[in-house]
Structure formats: C-alpha cells, structure tokens
Design a protein around this motif. Structure first.
Motif, PDB file in Angstrom:
ATOM      1  N   GLU A 107       8.144  -0.280 -16.515  1.00  0.00           N
ATOM      2  CA  GLU A 107       9.220   0.330 -15.707  1.00  0.00           C
ATOM      3  C   GLU A 107      10.979  -0.180 -16.601  1.00  0.00           C
ATOM      4  O   GLU A 107      11.067  -1.172 -16.556  1.00  0.00           O
ATOM      5  CB  GLU A 107       9.231   0.030 -14.342  1.00  0.00           C
ATOM      6  N   LEU A 108      11.052   1.108 -16.798  1.00  0.00           N
ATOM      7  CA  LEU A 108      12.268   1.110 -17.841  1.00  0.00           C
ATOM      8  C   LEU A 108      13.125   1.420 -16.952  1.00  0.00           C
ATOM      9  O   LEU A 108      13.204   3.035 -16.349  1.00  0.00           O
ATOM     10  CB  LEU A 108      12.145   1.221 -19.345  1.00  0.00           C
ATOM     11  N   ILE A 109      15.268   1.825 -17.354  1.00  0.00           N
ATOM     12  CA  ILE A 109      15.485   2.777 -17.253  1.00  0.00           C
ATOM     13  C   ILE A 109      16.401   3.012 -18.514  1.00  0.00           C
ATOM     14  O   ILE A 109      16.932   2.132 -19.607  1.00  0.00           O
ATOM     15  CB  ILE A 109      17.001   2.099 -16.095  1.00  0.00           C
ATOM     16  N   ILE A 110      16.582   4.446 -18.953  1.00  0.00           N
ATOM     17  CA  ILE A 110      17.457   4.683 -19.324  1.00  0.00           C
ATOM     18  C   ILE A 110      18.999   5.145 -18.806  1.00  0.00           C
ATOM     19  O   ILE A 110      18.775   5.738 -17.597  1.00  0.00           O
ATOM     20  CB  ILE A 110      17.482   5.832 -20.433  1.00  0.00           C
ATOM     21  N   MET A 111      20.122   4.224 -19.219  1.00  0.00           N
ATOM     22  CA  MET A 111      22.078   4.788 -18.751  1.00  0.00           C
ATOM     23  C   MET A 111      22.158   4.977 -19.603  1.00  0.00           C
ATOM     24  O   MET A 111      23.073   4.427 -21.311  1.00  0.00           O
ATOM     25  CB  MET A 111      21.598   3.835 -17.611  1.00  0.00           C
ATOM     26  N   ARG A 112      23.838   5.215 -18.935  1.00  0.00           N
ATOM     27  CA  ARG A 112      24.957   5.735 -20.436  1.00  0.00           C
ATOM     28  C   ARG A 112      25.991   4.360 -20.220  1.00  0.00           C
ATOM     29  O   ARG A 112      25.605   3.454 -19.382  1.00  0.00           O
ATOM     30  CB  ARG A 112      26.260   6.742 -19.690  1.00  0.00           C
ATOM     31  N   GLU A 113      26.244   4.196 -21.385  1.00  0.00           N
ATOM     32  CA  GLU A 113      26.983   3.174 -21.146  1.00  0.00           C
ATOM     33  C   GLU A 113      28.262   2.183 -19.917  1.00  0.00           C
ATOM     34  O   GLU A 113      27.859   1.515 -20.225  1.00  0.00           O
ATOM     35  CB  GLU A 113      27.498   2.249 -23.104  1.00  0.00           C
ATOM     36  N   ASP A 114      28.096   3.381 -19.715  1.00  0.00           N
ATOM     37  CA  ASP A 114      29.370   3.248 -18.927  1.00  0.00           C
ATOM     38  C   ASP A 114      28.610   2.912 -17.028  1.00  0.00           C
ATOM     39  O   ASP A 114      29.808   2.437 -16.128  1.00  0.00           O
ATOM     40  CB  ASP A 114      30.301   5.071 -18.420  1.00  0.00           C
ATOM     41  N   ASP A 115      27.656   2.715 -17.363  1.00  0.00           N
ATOM     42  CA  ASP A 115      27.249   2.507 -16.084  1.00  0.00           C
ATOM     43  C   ASP A 115      26.918   0.737 -15.988  1.00  0.00           C
ATOM     44  O   ASP A 115      26.123   0.863 -15.028  1.00  0.00           O
ATOM     45  CB  ASP A 115      25.354   3.187 -16.013  1.00  0.00           C
ATOM     46  N   ILE A 116      27.549   0.128 -17.173  1.00  0.00           N
ATOM     47  CA  ILE A 116      27.153  -1.287 -17.202  1.00  0.00           C
ATOM     48  C   ILE A 116      28.426  -1.506 -16.798  1.00  0.00           C
ATOM     49  O   ILE A 116      29.211  -1.428 -17.055  1.00  0.00           O
ATOM     50  CB  ILE A 116      27.043  -1.405 -18.871  1.00  0.00           C
ATOM     51  N   LEU A 117      27.934  -2.732 -15.374  1.00  0.00           N
ATOM     52  CA  LEU A 117      28.994  -2.778 -15.179  1.00  0.00           C
ATOM     53  C   LEU A 117      30.160  -4.636 -16.159  1.00  0.00           C
ATOM     54  O   LEU A 117      31.258  -4.788 -16.051  1.00  0.00           O
ATOM     55  CB  LEU A 117      29.164  -3.524 -13.676  1.00  0.00           C
ATOM     56  N   GLY A 118      28.617  -5.077 -16.557  1.00  0.00           N
ATOM     57  CA  GLY A 118      29.271  -5.912 -17.757  1.00  0.00           C
ATOM     58  C   GLY A 118      28.037  -6.844 -17.903  1.00  0.00           C
ATOM     59  O   GLY A 118      27.442  -6.546 -18.345  1.00  0.00           O
ATOM     60  N   VAL A 119      28.272  -7.931 -19.277  1.00  0.00           N
ATOM     61  CA  VAL A 119      27.636  -8.467 -20.075  1.00  0.00           C
ATOM     62  C   VAL A 119      27.933  -9.913 -19.464  1.00  0.00           C
ATOM     63  O   VAL A 119      28.494 -10.607 -19.598  1.00  0.00           O
ATOM     64  CB  VAL A 119      28.027  -8.333 -21.475  1.00  0.00           C
ATOM     65  N   PHE A 120      26.814 -10.416 -19.580  1.00  0.00           N
ATOM     66  CA  PHE A 120      26.503 -12.030 -19.350  1.00  0.00           C
ATOM     67  C   PHE A 120      26.400 -13.203 -20.488  1.00  0.00           C
ATOM     68  O   PHE A 120      25.821 -12.677 -21.345  1.00  0.00           O
ATOM     69  CB  PHE A 120      25.026 -12.629 -18.681  1.00  0.00           C
ATOM     70  N   ALA A 121      27.587 -13.934 -20.362  1.00  0.00           N
ATOM     71  CA  ALA A 121      27.403 -14.350 -21.795  1.00  0.00           C
ATOM     72  C   ALA A 121      26.909 -15.543 -21.603  1.00  0.00           C
ATOM     73  O   ALA A 121      25.844 -16.054 -21.063  1.00  0.00           O
ATOM     74  CB  ALA A 121      29.188 -15.677 -21.101  1.00  0.00           C
TER      75      ALA A 121
END
Length: 86
Positions: free
Chosen positions: A72-86
C-alpha cells in the motif's frame, strides 16, 4: 520500483503502526489510526527537499493511495510533506 513520479511528486510507504502501547496494552485493528509518517521510495525530478530513503511526516489526508506489488503506497505532492526526520 516500476513507477517513477513526475514533477514534484513523491511515492511514500507508510511505516507500520505499533501493535501495543508503551504500557503493554494491545491495540485492535479497529482502533488503529493510519500513521502519518513513512519512507520516501521515489522522488520526482523537481523535488528539492526530499530524496529516496528519507523518513517524512505528512498531512493526514495527503495524496492518493494505491496498491503496487502487494504494498500500500501513497503518491503526493512535495508540498504535502510537513517535515523530514533527522
């Protein structure tokens, strides 16, 4: 991966949700919410902030879900990403 996202789209696979709480109580499937984080499997050529393999936090109703090779995958716009874990 047999699908390459276009423009600023990313393909994300949700992380598996915990089966039990920190106190040891098991959570039934009917009470689980879908996790809002996952791993970027593929990023389109116009993505500037994320790359393949990044673990990201995304909006609750972001993107479109689809199934590929049993995953099960999701395709989304980069704008929908709120943050990247460090």
């Amino acid at each position: 991966m047999g699908l390459k996202p276009l423009n600023d789209r990313v393909i994300v696979q949700r992380k598996e949700e915990e089966e039990k709480t920190a106190g040891g109580i098991y959570i039934p499937d009917s009470a689980k919410e879908k996790p809002q984080n996952g791993v970027v499997l593929a990023a389109g050529p116009e993505c500037k902030t994320v790359k393949d393999g990044d673990i990201v936090l995304f909006a609750k109703y972001a993107g479109s879900e689809f199934s590929m090779d049993g995953d099960e995958l999701i395709i989304m716009r980069e704008d929908d990403i709120l943050g990247v874990f460090a």
